[in-house]
Write a protein that holds these residues in place. Structure first.
Motif, PDB file in Angstrom:
ATOM      1  N   GLY A 157       0.827  -1.210   0.000  1.00  0.00           N
ATOM      2  CA  GLY A 157       0.000   0.000   0.000  1.00  0.00           C
ATOM      3  C   GLY A 157       0.861   1.260   0.000  1.00  0.00           C
ATOM      4  O   GLY A 157       0.531   2.250  -0.670  1.00  0.00           O
ATOM      5  N   MET A 158       1.969   1.228   0.763  1.00  0.00           N
ATOM      6  CA  MET A 158       2.854   2.378   0.803  1.00  0.00           C
ATOM      7  C   MET A 158       3.547   2.585  -0.544  1.00  0.00           C
ATOM      8  O   MET A 158       3.839   3.716  -0.953  1.00  0.00           O
ATOM      9  CB  MET A 158       3.899   2.208   1.912  1.00  0.00           C
ATOM     10  CG  MET A 158       3.308   2.280   3.314  1.00  0.00           C
ATOM     11  SD  MET A 158       2.548   3.896   3.658  1.00  0.00           S
ATOM     12  CE  MET A 158       3.983   4.987   3.607  1.00  0.00           C
ATOM     13  N   GLN A 159       3.772   1.440  -1.257  1.00  0.00           N
ATOM     14  CA  GLN A 159       4.418   1.558  -2.565  1.00  0.00           C
ATOM     15  C   GLN A 159       3.543   2.315  -3.537  1.00  0.00           C
ATOM     16  O   GLN A 159       4.030   3.038  -4.426  1.00  0.00           O
ATOM     17  CB  GLN A 159       4.712   0.148  -3.106  1.00  0.00           C
ATOM     18  CG  GLN A 159       5.427   0.136  -4.448  1.00  0.00           C
ATOM     19  CD  GLN A 159       6.859   0.713  -4.366  1.00  0.00           C
ATOM     20  OE1 GLN A 159       7.515   0.596  -3.322  1.00  0.00           O
ATOM     21  NE2 GLN A 159       7.321   1.338  -5.433  1.00  0.00           N
ATOM     22  N   GLY A 160       2.250   2.193  -3.383  1.00  0.00           N
ATOM     23  CA  GLY A 160       1.340   2.894  -4.297  1.00  0.00           C
ATOM     24  C   GLY A 160       1.002   4.309  -3.860  1.00  0.00           C
ATOM     25  O   GLY A 160       0.214   4.994  -4.533  1.00  0.00           O
ATOM     26  N   ALA A 161       1.536   4.759  -2.681  1.00  0.00           N
ATOM     27  CA  ALA A 161       1.243   6.117  -2.191  1.00  0.00           C
ATOM     28  C   ALA A 161       2.152   7.144  -2.879  1.00  0.00           C
ATOM     29  O   ALA A 161       3.371   6.944  -2.955  1.00  0.00           O
ATOM     30  CB  ALA A 161       1.423   6.178  -0.679  1.00  0.00           C
ATOM     31  N   VAL A 162       1.559   8.229  -3.366  1.00  0.00           N
ATOM     32  CA  VAL A 162       2.311   9.322  -4.049  1.00  0.00           C
ATOM     33  C   VAL A 162       2.039  10.609  -3.275  1.00  0.00           C
ATOM     34  O   VAL A 162       0.877  11.011  -3.107  1.00  0.00           O
ATOM     35  CB  VAL A 162       1.862   9.457  -5.519  1.00  0.00           C
ATOM     36  CG1 VAL A 162       2.616  10.609  -6.173  1.00  0.00           C
ATOM     37  CG2 VAL A 162       2.073   8.157  -6.261  1.00  0.00           C
ATOM     38  N   PHE A 163       3.146  11.252  -2.775  1.00  0.00           N
ATOM     39  CA  PHE A 163       3.062  12.504  -2.007  1.00  0.00           C
ATOM     40  C   PHE A 163       3.464  13.683  -2.909  1.00  0.00           C
ATOM     41  O   PHE A 163       4.541  13.645  -3.516  1.00  0.00           O
ATOM     42  CB  PHE A 163       3.966  12.443  -0.786  1.00  0.00           C
ATOM     43  CG  PHE A 163       3.571  11.374   0.197  1.00  0.00           C
ATOM     44  CD1 PHE A 163       2.637  11.629   1.179  1.00  0.00           C
ATOM     45  CD2 PHE A 163       4.145  10.112   0.112  1.00  0.00           C
ATOM     46  CE1 PHE A 163       2.305  10.638   2.068  1.00  0.00           C
ATOM     47  CE2 PHE A 163       3.801   9.129   1.000  1.00  0.00           C
ATOM     48  CZ  PHE A 163       2.864   9.378   1.993  1.00  0.00           C
TER      49      PHE A 163
END
Length: 770
Positions: free
Chosen positions: A189-195
């Motif tokens: 899930g963190m891999q798919g997070a974009v900031f």
């Protein structure tokens, strides 16, 4: 501008360890969930949900703290953070509840996995939403889908392992797999997070005052402490459960051993509940009643008693048991599975349960045979009393008949010649007296006191000799058949009495065949061995079994049971005396044998007479003994007659005087001894047997001691004289005729006459009294 974040390797490892610990703890707590019930099950459900959901949340939170972006401070909204925790715990608890049934199927596992996986995914993305930072957050759809699928797959595997895994090694392996899977879900899930940095934003505020490492270590320590305490609680619960299980197993085994001992005890015992229903019975109880255990357990005890016994138990004995706590010696009748009645003695004791309830432990003692023996003894005593009474009546009646017959005979001699009417009246009176004498013989036969003269009898010849008499008595409607085995031994029996017995049986058979039928008389030889059931009541030896069978109406069980009772008859008033079968029974018993009856309605009646077989040569000796002729004449004698009955004394004296003898009289044995002791000389002493003070045999013994050569004639209606009594003494049966008395005197005084009374007085020089 897109910002790339970094992860702290230490916190990553720590988050994975948290996931593994949470998985192991959840798997361990789930085993307690399956082993518990009621409130304990709900408590373990909540604990497992807290351990699994809280552990996953802690792993997620530590993993979030492991993520950082250069030059940007990150904070967390407390309410959204708590909401993410609640989502994790709630989804996990709901899933455990879904699969909490024994051996859940695939549908429940998949459904529970969906609930838990979606809940974990919702927890992850809610926790991400709680982040406060000067950047925008968006997700790549691919990695979101991957993370959700990993969450669902990991949840299904976790639930499957929860329902299957029980060994520690497998549980550790499952925990490692689950830990990596849950961590993989988070980091996917963190891999798919974009900031994306927001322009003009000056940084986030919230928990940024705390160092991320410090917070992560604090959360990790709290999580590990909670999981450790949960494991310790599960360990102690498992220990206590094991001890309880061992104790329950011991109690169960002890109960089973007690139940086995109880059920196999040789006593007929039963256990009842407070309503009187059977809870358990022993093998002996089932043997007594004939029922199987499943046929009686749960049913009231009174269902197996007769109506009278059940009524008494419910109205009297059960209330008495509740009042007193124990009852003994209760008499009931049990109805067996086959419908047979058994007499029992019952006892019962009231037992109090720890919870205040009551139970009853009872027992039965089979007293059927004892009851039957007591009844048989009472019946025997009754028959014996009737026999004694009958014998006494017959004896007294014999005395009266002797007086009547004697006086009638004397009167007949004194009738005027040619007075035919008076002669006819006297003859009719004599016939009636003779019939009365026959009746007394039957009475004495029943009382087993008649005088028998057993000899070796050819039964087949005796029956053939009676053929004409039997056929005349039976009439043309009854056919007589005889069957005699070849080489039959002679029977030791009184031939005259046997003829009378056969005639009685034939008449009974005729009356039982009003429409005609067949009377079959047969005989065969039987040997009775010691202890043989067939010869019950007989001495071992050889017997002649004489059977008289008819094809008549037969008798039912009640009539058969009373058939040999004296005076019992089914022929109606004036058609039977009820002494026929008792007379036959008395003859058989007095001859050393027995009588047996078999009968059933519609199948006729069979009477069996077991008569002792005569020894070889007994017939010839008996024939020779009976061939001695009477003396052709008897000279006048001086006779002393002794009898306590004045009428009998006077009658006997009158008949002797009418025969030409000189008669002296004495009213007792003592008076007779006094006369003889005074020097009275007589040719013959005639004495009655049954006299008060001194019997005839006692008088004879005293006279033989003083005057060994004096002939003695004993007059009696009884046959059961004391052993050794009457040896060397002639006997005359009552009632007797003048001819029988004269013949007995002739046989007893077979020798020269003594001096006459006057000569005796002259020789002595005084009167008889002096």
């Amino acid at each position: 501008m897109t910002i790339a974040g970094t992860h702290d390797a230490t916190l990553i490892v720590l988050s994975i360890l948290i996931a593994m610990a949470a998985s192991y703890t959840a798997l361990d707590l789930a085993s307690r969930l399956r082993a518990s019930t009621g409130w304990a099950r709900l408590a373990w459900l909540a604990t497992a949900a807290l351990a699994m959901g809280g552990g996953i949340w802690a792993m997620h939170f530590v993993a979030m703290l492991a993520f950082s972006m250069p030059g940007m401070e990150v904070g967390y909204d407390p309410w959204l953070t708590l909401l993410s925790l609640a989502l994790a715990i709630g989804a996990t608890g709901l899933s455990f509840l879904v699969i909490g049934r024994p051996a859940p199927g695939p549908v429940l596992l998949i459904g529970g996995g969906l609930v838990m996986g979606l809940g974990i995914a919702a927890m992850h993305y809610t926790g991400m939403a709680a982040m406060k930072m000067p950047a925008d957050l968006r997700y790549g759809p691919f990695w979101v889908a991957v993370s959700v699928l990993i969450a669902i797959g990991a949840s299904i595997v976790a639930l499957w392992l929860t329902s299957r895994t029980s060994r520690t090694v497998l549980r550790l392996l499952a925990a490692v797999v689950m830990g990596f899977a849950i961590a993989g879900m988070h980091y996917a899930g963190m891999q798919g997070a974009v900031f994306t940095l927001q322009p003009g934003m000056d940084g986030a505020h919230g928990w940024t005052s705390l160092n991320q490492l410090t917070i992560a270590l604090a959360v990790s320590a709290a999580t590990f402490l909670i999981l450790f305490l949960a494991l310790v609680a599960a360990m102690f619960d498992r220990r206590f459960a094991s001890l309880s299980e061992r104790e329950a197993l011991a109690i169960r085994r002890s109960g089973e051993r007690f139940r086995a001992l109880y059920q196999q005890t040789p006593l007929p015992l039963h256990a009842l509940d407070s309503a009187g229903r059977i809870e358990d019975v022993t093998e002996a109880w089932m043997e007594l009643t004939g029922y199987r255990r499943e046929e009686v357990v749960g049913r009231p005890l009174v269902n197996f008693l007769t109506e009278e016994s059940a009524r008494r138990k419910l109205r009297e004995d059960w209330p008495a048991l509740l009042r007193q706590g124990e009852v003994r010696g209760l008499e009931y009748r049990v109805v067996t599975r086959t419908g047979e009645f058994r007499d029992v003695m019952a006892s019962a004791r009231l037992l109090q349960d720890p919870d205040g309830g009551i139970r009853v432990l009872g027992g039965l003692t089979d007293v059927t045979e004892r009851k039957r023996a007591e009844e048989a003894l009472r019946q025997s005593q009754k028959i014996e009393a009737i026999g004694q009474l009958t014998g006494g009546v017959a004896h007294d009646f014999n005395n009266l008949l002797a007086v009547v017959m004697g006086n009638l005979e004397l009167l007949r001699k004194r009738l005027p010649p040619g007075d035919a009417k008076a002669a006819s009246l006297v003859e009719n009176a004599l016939q009636g007296a003779r019939r009365g004498a026959g009746l007394t013989q039957r009475l004495l036969a029943f009382a087993r006191k008649q005088d028998l003269r057993p000899s070796a009898v050819e039964v087949a010849e005796l029956v053939r000799g009676m053929a004409e008499l039997l056929q005349r008595s039976l009439g043309p409607m009854v056919r007589v058949e005889t069957r005699f085995a070849p080489g039959l031994p002679r029977a030791m029996v009184d031939a005259n009495q046997l003829e009378l017995a056969l005639l009685n049986l034939a008449v009974n058979a005729r009356d039982a065949m009003p429409g005609g039928g067949t009377l079959r008389i047969s005989a065969e030889e039987r040997a009775v061995l010691p202890g043989a059931e067939e010869g019950e009541g007989l001495r071992p030896g050889r017997y002649l079994l004489l059977s008289v069978a008819d094809t008549g109406t037969g008798m039912d069980a009640a009539t058969l049971a009373r058939a040999t009772e004296p005076f019992f008859t089914t022929k109606g008033v004036g058609k039977g005396t009820g002494l026929g079968l008792p007379m036959v029974q008395g003859l058989a018993a007095q001859s050393g044998g027995r009588m047996a009856l078999r009968s059933s309605p519609g199948e006729g009646t069979t009477v069996e007479l077991w008569l002792p077989a005569a020894a070889a040569g007994a017939g010839e000796e008996a024939a020779e003994a009976g061939a001695a002729p009477l003396p052709p004449g008897t000279a006048p004698r001086v006779i002393l007659v002794v009898d306590d009955d004045p009428l009998v004394l006077a009658n006997t004296a009158a008949m002797l005087e009418d025969s030409g003898h000189t008669v002296l009289q004495a009213a007792s044995g003592g008076e007779a001894l006094a006369s003889l002791g005074a020097g009275l000389r007589v040719d013959l002493l005639v004495t009655d047997q049954a006299m008060p003070g001194m019997t005839g045999t006692q008088l004879a013994e005293a006279v033989r001691a003083r005057m060994p050569g004096l002939p003695i004639l004993l007059v009696t209606g009884y046959a059961d004289l004391p052993e050794g009594a009457g040896e060397g003494v002639s006997r005359l049966n009552k009632p007797f005729t003048q001819a029988a008395l004269a013949a007995a005197v002739a046989v007893a005084t077979d020798g020269p006459p003594a001096l006459s009374l006057s000569e005796a007085q002259g020789a002595d020089g005084g009167s008889p009294g002096g």
